[in-house]
Write a protein that holds these residues in place. Structure first.
Motif, short mmCIF file in Angstrom:
data_model
loop_
_atom_site.label_atom_id
_atom_site.label_comp_id
_atom_site.label_asym_id
_atom_site.label_seq_id
_atom_site.Cartn_x
_atom_site.Cartn_y
_atom_site.Cartn_z
N ASP A 253 11.60 -111.83 -50.16
CA ASP A 253 10.80 -110.86 -49.41
C ASP A 253 10.94 -111.18 -47.92
O ASP A 253 11.72 -112.03 -47.52
CB ASP A 253 9.33 -110.87 -49.85
N ASN A 254 10.17 -110.47 -47.09
CA ASN A 254 10.35 -110.58 -45.64
C ASN A 254 9.31 -111.48 -44.96
O ASN A 254 9.12 -111.41 -43.76
CB ASN A 254 10.31 -109.19 -45.00
N ARG A 255 8.64 -112.34 -45.73
CA ARG A 255 7.57 -113.15 -45.12
C ARG A 255 8.10 -114.16 -44.11
O ARG A 255 7.37 -114.65 -43.25
CB ARG A 255 6.78 -113.87 -46.22
N PHE A 256 9.41 -114.53 -44.22
CA PHE A 256 9.97 -115.50 -43.30
C PHE A 256 10.76 -114.85 -42.17
O PHE A 256 11.40 -115.55 -41.38
CB PHE A 256 10.89 -116.48 -44.06
N ASP A 257 10.75 -113.53 -42.11
CA ASP A 257 11.50 -112.85 -41.05
C ASP A 257 11.03 -113.32 -39.68
O ASP A 257 9.83 -113.46 -39.43
CB ASP A 257 11.33 -111.33 -41.16
N GLY A 266 14.28 -125.05 -48.57
CA GLY A 266 13.24 -125.32 -49.55
C GLY A 266 12.24 -124.20 -49.72
O GLY A 266 11.27 -124.33 -50.47
N LYS A 267 12.47 -123.06 -49.05
CA LYS A 267 11.52 -121.95 -49.11
C LYS A 267 12.13 -120.66 -49.67
O LYS A 267 11.40 -119.72 -49.98
CB LYS A 267 10.97 -121.65 -47.71
N LEU A 268 13.44 -120.59 -49.77
CA LEU A 268 14.10 -119.35 -50.19
C LEU A 268 13.91 -119.07 -51.68
O LEU A 268 13.51 -119.95 -52.45
CB LEU A 268 15.60 -119.42 -49.89
N VAL A 307 18.41 -112.88 -49.14
CA VAL A 307 17.48 -114.01 -49.18
C VAL A 307 16.71 -114.17 -47.88
O VAL A 307 15.67 -114.82 -47.83
CB VAL A 307 18.21 -115.33 -49.52
N ALA A 308 17.22 -113.57 -46.80
CA ALA A 308 16.54 -113.65 -45.50
C ALA A 308 17.07 -112.55 -44.59
O ALA A 308 18.04 -111.87 -44.92
CB ALA A 308 16.77 -115.03 -44.86
N ALA A 309 16.43 -112.39 -43.46
CA ALA A 309 16.85 -111.36 -42.51
C ALA A 309 18.22 -111.71 -41.93
O ALA A 309 18.59 -112.88 -41.82
CB ALA A 309 15.82 -111.25 -41.39
N GLY A 310 18.96 -110.68 -41.57
CA GLY A 310 20.28 -110.91 -40.99
C GLY A 310 21.04 -109.61 -40.79
O GLY A 310 20.46 -108.52 -40.82
N ILE A 327 26.24 -111.96 -45.36
CA ILE A 327 25.19 -111.71 -44.36
C ILE A 327 25.16 -112.85 -43.37
O ILE A 327 25.12 -114.03 -43.76
CB ILE A 327 23.81 -111.56 -45.04
N ASP A 328 25.18 -112.51 -42.10
CA ASP A 328 25.06 -113.49 -41.02
C ASP A 328 23.58 -113.65 -40.68
O ASP A 328 22.91 -112.68 -40.33
CB ASP A 328 25.86 -113.01 -39.80
N HIS A 329 23.08 -114.89 -40.77
CA HIS A 329 21.67 -115.17 -40.48
C HIS A 329 21.48 -115.84 -39.12
O HIS A 329 20.35 -116.21 -38.77
CB HIS A 329 21.07 -116.05 -41.57
#
Length: 390
Positions: A253-257, A266-268, A307-310, A327-329
């Motif tokens: 989800d987008n909570r770490f954006d 350790g959070k993904l 898995v994360a924004a990018g 995806i480039d993060h």
């Protein structure tokens, strides 16, 4: 005051020009990125082995299936949006009709009252020897009735015009939905044809594909090809900028954006709900080639999440990995998603954590459906297990 207005207008013009200039630069940057990656892809294809190999026979059919399904998904999204708009228009039309009925009822009452009294009521009030104050109050009462009638008539005219506009928009939207439905049906037929073509290729080269899955030299070449691609992408982006048991019942989800990627260790969450069938760094079956990522076995068609924004920097077919999305993060970190049936995103697309980027498949000549998932930093593979929340 005139000077202030002139300055304000100049400021507005400058702001608009700045926004347009920024947008133009962003579009130019995106076009350049796509152009460079297209050149990179062609270079990789030129340096690969003979085009007659079985995996290459799959390339065009699997690319086509991915494009067809992405187009179908876009049409379905447009269809849903059009249906939603149509429903709102219908509700708006029904509300206007209810308002008009209420206005017509009130207007009928006013007209009926006027019919009973008529204009002679004004003369009666003046000729009768009533109290002047009472007469003034009654005259004011008739004035209120006349104003109310005018108000209701105006409201009725406005609502009638709105209703006509809503009816026209409804008819237009219904036409758009019919066209979208026809296009969806046509695209579905194309997709079925593409799937049949792919199955014929698989049947034709079944034995060859089976051998290639365990051929050490080919696996090593596939791995080298991916490493070259990631390394070149990393270099290109850097130059541009210089200028266990896991919780599989959740999806990203987008909570770490907004947080730097290095802080997400350790959070993904895994990009798809599935079974982890290998260990990072272990040897692949019947070979000495090591796993550089995780193979996640999952049902065909399941959504694959970022898995994360990018930003998407690669979305195409690559030998050994099928329909691959990278995806480039930022700061050299990348996530890779291979063997997809469909790639929903394209190069340059900006993503939030948890966005659906692909659909699970078995492209690239794999037997089982699933997603091949890697994390890399400056081209070097990272153990995804260490980045996933336990």
């Amino acid at each position: 005051m005139t000077v202030l207005i002139r300055h304000a207008l100049l400021l507005c013009i400058c702001l608009v020009a700045g926004i347009n200039s920024t947008h133009a630069l962003q579009q130019e940057e995106l076009d350049n990125l796509r152009k460079h990656i297209s050149v990179l892809q062609k270079e990789l294809e030129k340096t690969t082995e003979s085009q007659s190999e079985a995996a290459d026979e799959l390339r065009e059919s699997e690319r086509t299936i991915s494009n067809s399904k992405r187009k179908l998904a876009e049409l379905s999204s447009q269809h849903r949006a059009a249906d939603h708009t149509l429903e709102k228009l219908r509700q708006q039309g029904q509300q206007i009709e209810r308002d008009m009925q209420s206005q017509q009822a009130m207007l009928s009452k006013l007209l009926y009252q006027q019919y009973l009294g008529g204009k002679q009521e004004y003369f009666k009030l003046l000729l009768n020897n009533h109290d002047p104050d009472q007469t003034a109050r009654e005259m004011r009462y008739y004035e209120y009735i006349a104003r109310s009638r005018s108000t209701w008539l105006n409201m009725l005219r406005v609502n009638l015009a709105q209703l006509n506009e809503v009816v026209q928009l409804t008819q237009q939207k219904s036409g758009e939905i019919a066209a979208l439905q026809a296009e969806e049906n046509a695209q579905q037929k194309i997709l079925e044809k593409d799937k049949l073509a792919r199955q014929q290729v698989i049947n034709q080269f079944a034995q060859q594909l089976k051998q290639q899955r365990h051929e050490i030299g080919r696996l090593q070449r596939d791995e080298n090809r991916l490493s070259q691609l990631v390394a070149k992408l990393s270099k290109m982006l850097t130059q541009k900028k210089g200028k266990g048991v896991f919780n599989n019942d959740k999806l990203p989800d987008n909570r770490f954006d907004g947080k730097p990627f290095e802080q997400l260790k350790g959070k993904l969450t895994l990009p798809v709900m599935g079974e982890v069938v290998n260990k990072f760094g272990s040897a692949r079956p019947d070979s000495t080639v090591l796993w550089r990522g995780l193979l996640l076995r999952a049902a065909n068609g399941q959504p694959v999440k970022s898995v994360a924004a990018g930003r998407v920097v690669f979305a195409d077919w690559l030998r050994g990995f099928g329909n691959l999305l990278i995806i480039d993060h930022g700061k050299g970190y990348m996530s890779l998603y291979g063997n997809n049936e469909t790639l929903y995103k394209q190069v340059g697309d900006i993503l939030r954590g948890g966005d659906t980027v692909a659909a699970v498949g078995n492209s690239g000549g794999n037997e089982d459906s699933g997603v091949y998932f890697e994390l890399r930093h400056r081209g070097e593979p990272l153990d995804p297990i260490k980045w996933i929340a336990r």
